[in-house]
Design an enzyme around this catalytic site. Structure first.
Site, PDB file in Angstrom:
ATOM      1  N   GLU A 186     -21.446   2.287  -9.194  1.00 15.90           N
ATOM      2  CA  GLU A 186     -21.521   0.882  -8.773  1.00 15.90           C
ATOM      3  C   GLU A 186     -20.162   0.188  -8.831  1.00 15.90           C
ATOM      4  O   GLU A 186     -19.808  -0.422  -9.840  1.00 15.90           O
ATOM      5  CB  GLU A 186     -22.537   0.121  -9.647  1.00 15.90           C
ATOM      6  CG  GLU A 186     -22.703  -1.336  -9.220  1.00 15.90           C
ATOM      7  CD  GLU A 186     -23.703  -2.118 -10.066  1.00 15.90           C
ATOM      8  OE1 GLU A 186     -24.250  -1.563 -11.036  1.00 15.90           O
ATOM      9  OE2 GLU A 186     -23.921  -3.301  -9.748  1.00 15.90           O
TER      10      GLU A 186
ATOM     11  N   LYS B 287     -24.296   2.436  -5.492  1.00 11.34           N
ATOM     12  CA  LYS B 287     -24.825   1.062  -5.583  1.00 11.34           C
ATOM     13  C   LYS B 287     -23.726   0.085  -5.206  1.00 11.34           C
ATOM     14  O   LYS B 287     -22.935  -0.343  -6.045  1.00 11.34           O
ATOM     15  CB  LYS B 287     -25.338   0.799  -7.004  1.00 11.34           C
ATOM     16  CG  LYS B 287     -25.843  -0.627  -7.224  1.00 11.34           C
ATOM     17  CD  LYS B 287     -26.753  -0.725  -8.431  1.00 11.34           C
ATOM     18  CE  LYS B 287     -27.071  -2.161  -8.770  1.00 11.34           C
ATOM     19  NZ  LYS B 287     -28.142  -2.294  -9.750  1.00 11.34           N
TER      20      LYS B 287
HETATM   21  P1  13P Z   1     -28.047  -8.041  -9.374  1.00 10.38           P
HETATM   22  O1  13P Z   1     -29.022  -7.541  -8.334  1.00 10.38           O
HETATM   23  O2  13P Z   1     -28.547  -9.244 -10.130  1.00 10.38           O
HETATM   24  O3  13P Z   1     -26.659  -8.188  -8.829  1.00 10.38           O
HETATM   25  O4  13P Z   1     -27.989  -6.925 -10.500  1.00 10.38           O
HETATM   26  C1  13P Z   1     -27.907  -5.621 -10.139  1.00 10.38           C
HETATM   27  C2  13P Z   1     -27.119  -4.900 -11.134  1.00 10.38           C
HETATM   28  O5  13P Z   1     -27.581  -3.951 -11.725  1.00 10.38           O
HETATM   29  C3  13P Z   1     -25.750  -5.346 -11.372  1.00 10.38           C
HETATM   30  O6  13P Z   1     -25.074  -4.384 -12.103  1.00 10.38           O
END
Ligand code: 13P
Length: 340
Positions: free
Chosen positions: A177, A219
């Site tokens: 991510e 992600k």
């Molecule tokens: P949000 O969808 O609130 O951005 O959170 C997702 C997430 O896991 C952020 O690391």
């Protein structure tokens, strides 16, 4: 590493019709959410709230995996059942956030680096034993005057690749991510450029760490205008630019991509995902891994009161179902109105 097993998990996590519930808020972050609904941030309240989501039979039909915070993966429900067992019984996979948050990145004012690589190799087998089949690590890249720097992009994507390699060695699928924040006043094209830079660098770093792309889930953020932008791009533009950006950067070997919501409204996050899937066929499955966009509404409906549990579960189920439809390009806005 058992790549066939990792691939099976990554495919299951991003099955069309389902997505990931990011319920891995740190204690500090869930406190902020609870402050917003006037609920005291105690261990029991955190447990009750999350137990309510995981026991939502209808909602969990659209949830392939749940990202947990360290506290939650060891926690038991009120009746003594481990929360991970409730998740598994619903047909969903437990996952675990393993990063330890961010610290300022030295020599790069306004930028941060995600911590947590030390001892990660020792922590992962314990999480696997506790039921985790995937993990999450979030890097944070901000857009502003003179940032991001090369240093921030390089250091953060390198740490993500090190984390991903360690996860795969422990037979845990890494959610990779690299989040480019939507907090600024930048336009969608600046977000597109910065995210493209981050993703290109990310896949190069994954290559250097010999990470098997068949066994990861990406992600990313969407290509989207900053929250404070003078004029914000509409749904079609977000969908087209995000798909273009991903096609440019993400090899087809990656089984699935699950977006973060990043501060979008609930319905915006659903509409964007749906519009992208309507542009298919795409090389990977495109779904959601939402935190706020799945939990805003149920948090408000719950407000810490046990008599509100059924209503909050209905609200959660609705959002999960809407996003499940969006992951197949089958969402329609009037489905939202009907539920209201
Ligand atoms: P949000 O969808 O609130 O951005 O959170 C997702 C997430 O896991 C952020 O690391």
């Amino acid at each position: 590493m058992n790549l066939a097993e990792l691939n099976k998990v990554a495919v299951a996590m991003t099955t069309p019709g389902k997505g990931i519930l990011a319920a891995d808020e740190s204690t500090g972050t869930i406190k902020k959410r609870f402050d917003g609904i006037n609920v005291e941030c105690t261990e029991d309240n955190r447990r009750d709230y999350r137990e309510m989501l995981f026991r939502s039979t209808e909602g969990m039909k659209h949830i392939a995996g749940v990202i947990l915070y360290d506290e939650t993966i060891w926690q038991k429900a009120k009746d003594g059942t481990p929360l991970v067992d409730i998740i598994k019984r619903s047909g969903s996979l437990p996952g675990i956030k393993v990063d330890e948050g961010t610290k300022p990145l030295p020599n790069c004012p306004g930028e941060v680096i995600t911590m947590g690589l030390d001892k990660l190799a020792d922590r992962l087998p314990k999480y696997y034993e506790q039921g985790a089949r995937f993990a999450k690590w979030r890097a944070v890249i901000d857009i502003g005057a003179g940032i991001p720097t090369y240093s921030a992009i390089h250091t953060n994507t390198h740490a993500l690749a090190r984390y991903a390699a360690l996860c795969q060695a422990a037979n845990i699928v890494p959610i990779v991510e690299p989040e480019v924040l939507m907090d600024g006043d930048h336009d969608i094209d600046r977000c597109f450029e910065v995210t493209q830079w981050a993703l290109k660098t990310q896949f190069e770093e994954l290559y250097h760490q010999r990470v098997a792309l068949e066994g990861i889930v990406l992600k990313p953020n969407m290509a989207i205008s900053g929250k404070k932008a003078a004029k914000r791009a509409g749904v079609e533009e977000v969908a087209e630019k995000t798909v273009k950006m991903l096609r440019n950067c993400v090899p087809g070997a990656v089984p699935g991509i699950a977006f973060l919501s990043g501060g979008q409204s609930d319905e915006e996050a659903t509409a964007h995902l749906d519009a992208m899937n309507k542009l298919g066929p795409l090389p990977w499955s495109l779904t959601f891994s939402y935190g706020r966009a799945l939990q805003h509404a149920p948090q408000k409906a719950w407000s810490g009161k046990s008599e509100n549990v059924a209503a909050a579960q209905r609200v959660f189920s609705h959002r999960a179902r809407m996003n499940g439809l969006a992951s197949m390009g089958q969402w329609k806005q009037d489905l939202e109105k009907k539920a209201a």
